[in-house]
Write a protein that holds these residues in place. Structure first.
Motif, short mmCIF file in Angstrom:
data_model
loop_
_atom_site.label_atom_id
_atom_site.label_comp_id
_atom_site.label_asym_id
_atom_site.label_seq_id
_atom_site.Cartn_x
_atom_site.Cartn_y
_atom_site.Cartn_z
N MET A 286 0.74 -0.63 -0.52
CA MET A 286 0.51 0.08 -0.22
C MET A 286 1.23 0.74 0.09
SD MET A 286 -2.12 1.56 2.93
CE MET A 286 -1.14 1.89 4.20
N ASP A 330 -0.69 10.41 8.43
CA ASP A 330 -1.63 9.93 6.45
C ASP A 330 -0.97 8.36 6.22
OD1 ASP A 330 1.42 11.10 6.93
OD2 ASP A 330 0.82 11.64 4.55
N ASP A 333 -3.92 6.77 6.76
CA ASP A 333 -5.38 7.06 6.73
C ASP A 333 -6.40 6.29 5.46
OD1 ASP A 333 -5.10 9.52 7.21
OD2 ASP A 333 -5.02 11.11 5.67
N ASN A 334 -5.81 4.97 4.39
CA ASN A 334 -6.81 4.49 3.86
C ASN A 334 -6.77 3.60 4.42
OD1 ASN A 334 -7.53 6.90 1.80
ND2 ASN A 334 -5.16 6.75 1.36
N PRO A 336 -8.78 0.11 6.51
CA PRO A 336 -9.90 0.23 7.27
C PRO A 336 -9.63 -0.17 8.60
CG PRO A 336 -9.95 -1.18 5.20
CD PRO A 336 -8.57 -0.46 5.01
N MET A 375 -10.01 5.87 7.38
CA MET A 375 -11.01 5.93 6.34
C MET A 375 -11.19 7.78 5.60
SD MET A 375 -10.32 3.20 5.50
CE MET A 375 -10.77 2.58 3.87
N THR A 376 -10.05 8.26 5.91
CA THR A 376 -10.13 9.63 5.29
C THR A 376 -8.69 10.32 5.61
OG1 THR A 376 -11.07 11.99 5.68
CG2 THR A 376 -10.89 11.40 7.81
N SER A 377 -8.67 11.83 4.68
CA SER A 377 -7.65 12.73 4.95
C SER A 377 -7.58 13.10 6.00
CB SER A 377 -7.29 13.48 4.19
OG SER A 377 -5.81 13.56 3.92
#
Ligand code: GDP
Ligand code: IMO
Ligand code: MG
Length: 421
Positions: A286, A330, A333-334, A336, A375-377
């Motif tokens: 990732m 950060d 950030d993505n 889960p 799940m957000t920046s």
């Protein structure tokens, strides 16, 4: 600002350069105390990227005095190149001071580094091939050359001649090409002449500054688990990367230090070989796909894993970490579901510290706790209260598990992407 030691609390590349740059705003001097140009400290100012190897990251702020202390091993040709590169980028390299006691890295150290890695084959350390191990080896064996020798032309010529002769025998025996004394001498003489104005007694300089009430920031290189004593030996570097190294590497006594800042990523990375209990292909793929986690010195892709709280607790103890800076939040950030290693399982035993036995460490399996991702920046967050609640929960857990006070969170490489608590 008080006298502050900043250390990498993982396996290096924690984002020390960025945090040093941020903290330098409040310091008068910045000092490197160990390591050499194996380090790569990245600082972004606006769109411009600077990678510092030997020169303290504080050089990017005008009027801050920067010191390369006695504990650093200096490749003079590389240092001259770094000064030139900074000048090319518009940085004034005026306030730089290099310890006359700092040991030199010479071409035979680099050659030997390379040859030893070849000899080790699959057991190689994965060094940066900058000659760091052999240079510190010479220092410990009391056969090294120092900056004070380099700037004394006659002395340098005589000492270098002997060293090249001796090391050429070793290189020939290893099947490597011997070095030309004339070539090495010429290149290092030129570098010596260029560096002479910077060379001084940095112990006196630092103590005079302290007497005037100035504050000093000690810029650690590498990380806690690359420490020659406390790291995952032999997969380590050759200096004391932990807080104690700041004292021996500068000549500033322990009781003059006021605070230790530990820098950690919100996950784990490592370049080079050696055990990394929480290593995970999932997180590595990732991060690499995002173009992140490639080495600043060698460009190698960094190995990546989940945050290891066994390691962070251990680092907090060894360094006496007061304040925790967590960087690269950060990067998650993505994700889960985020894992954090809370202990190791080795057979029937549970461990909550890093075992000294490397074979045991290699067998340790992480026991994970899971945290829901946000799940957000986070990259535009400027304050603690702007961070998603799930990110705050995650960060509080990291600090609690590490047993240190969270004082700074970094959500991007830029100066402005820094949250103070
Ligand atoms: P150092 O050796 O500890 O100074 O770290 P490096 O410079 O080798 O590697 C850290 C990398 O992370 C650099 O590319 C930094 O610009 C970058 N960095 C530091 N903090 C953050 C952060 O909070 N977010 C992101 N995205 N990058 C960061
Ligand atoms: P900064 O300061 C990450 C690693 C090498 C290798 C081991 C020994 O940027 O955090 P060496 O060349 O020192 O003999 O290599 O240490 N290493 C680093 N890893 N960051 C660094 O510095 C490192 N400096 C050395 O990859 O595994
Ligand atoms: Mg680095």
């Amino acid at each position: 600002m008080a006298n502050t030691i900043l250390v990498g609390a993982q396996w290096g590349d924690e984002g020390k350069g960025k945090i040093i740059d941020v903290l330098t705003a409040k310091a008068d001097m910045v000092v490197r105390t160990q390591g050499g140009n194996n380090a790569g400290h990245t600082v972004f100012i606006g769109r411009r990227k600077y990678v510092l190897h030997l020169i303290p990251s504080g050089i990017l702020r005008v009027r801050k005095r920067c010191v390369i202390g006695n504990g650093v091993v200096v490749d003079p040709v590389s240092l001259v190149g770094e000064i030139a590169e900074l000048k090319r980028l518009g940085v004034r390299v005026k306030n730089l001071f290099v310890s006359e006691s700092a040991h030199l890295v010479l071409p035979y150290h680099r050659e030997l580094d390379e040859q030893r890695e070849i000899l080790k084959g699959t057991n190689k350390i994965g060094t940066t091939k900058r000659g760091i191990g052999p240079a510190y080896g010479d220092k410990a064996a009391r056969t090294g050359l120092r900056m004070i020798d380099l700037i004394n032309a006659d002395r340098f010529e005589a000492l270098l001649r002997c060293k090249i002769q001796e090391n050429n025998e070793i290189l020939k025996a290893l099947g490597a090409k011997p070095l030309s004394f004339a070539r090495v001498h010429a290149a290092y003489r030129v570098a010596g002449d260029q560096l002479k104005p910077f060379v001084t007694n940095t112990v006196v300089l630092l103590h005079e500054a302290m007497r005037r009430g100035q504050s000093i920031l000690f810029e650690g290189a590498q990380g806690t688990f690359l420490d020659i004593d406390h790291g995952t030996y032999p997969f380590v570097t050759s200096s004391n990367t932990t807080a104690g190294g700041a004292c021996t590497g500068s000549g500033v006594a322990p009781h003059r230090m006021d605070c230790v800042v530990g820098v950690m990523k919100a996950y784990t990375t490592r370049v080079g070989e050696g055990p990394l209990p929480t290593e995970s292909a999932e997180i590595a793929d990732m991060l690499h796909a995002m173009g992140r986690e490639f080495g600043a010195t060698t460009g190698r892709p960094r190995r990546c894993g989940w945050f290891d709280a066994v390691a962070s607790r251990h680092a907090a103890i060894i360094n006496g970490i007061d304040d925790l800076s967590v960087t690269n939040l950060d990067g998650l950030d993505n994700v889960p579901t985020i894992k954090v290693c809370i202990s190791y399982r080795a057979g029937l035993a549970r461990l909550d510290y890093i075992p000294a036995d490397i074979e045991l460490l290699a067998k340790c399996e992480p026991v994970y706790a899971e945290f829901p991702g946000w799940m957000t920046s986070t990259t535009r967050c400027k304050k603690w209260s702007q961070l998603p609640a799930k990110a705050r929960t995650y960060l509080r857990a990291l600090a609690e598990l590490t047993a240190a006070r969270l004082t700074l969170v970094s959500v991007g490489p830029a100066r402005a992407q820094t949250i103070f608590l």
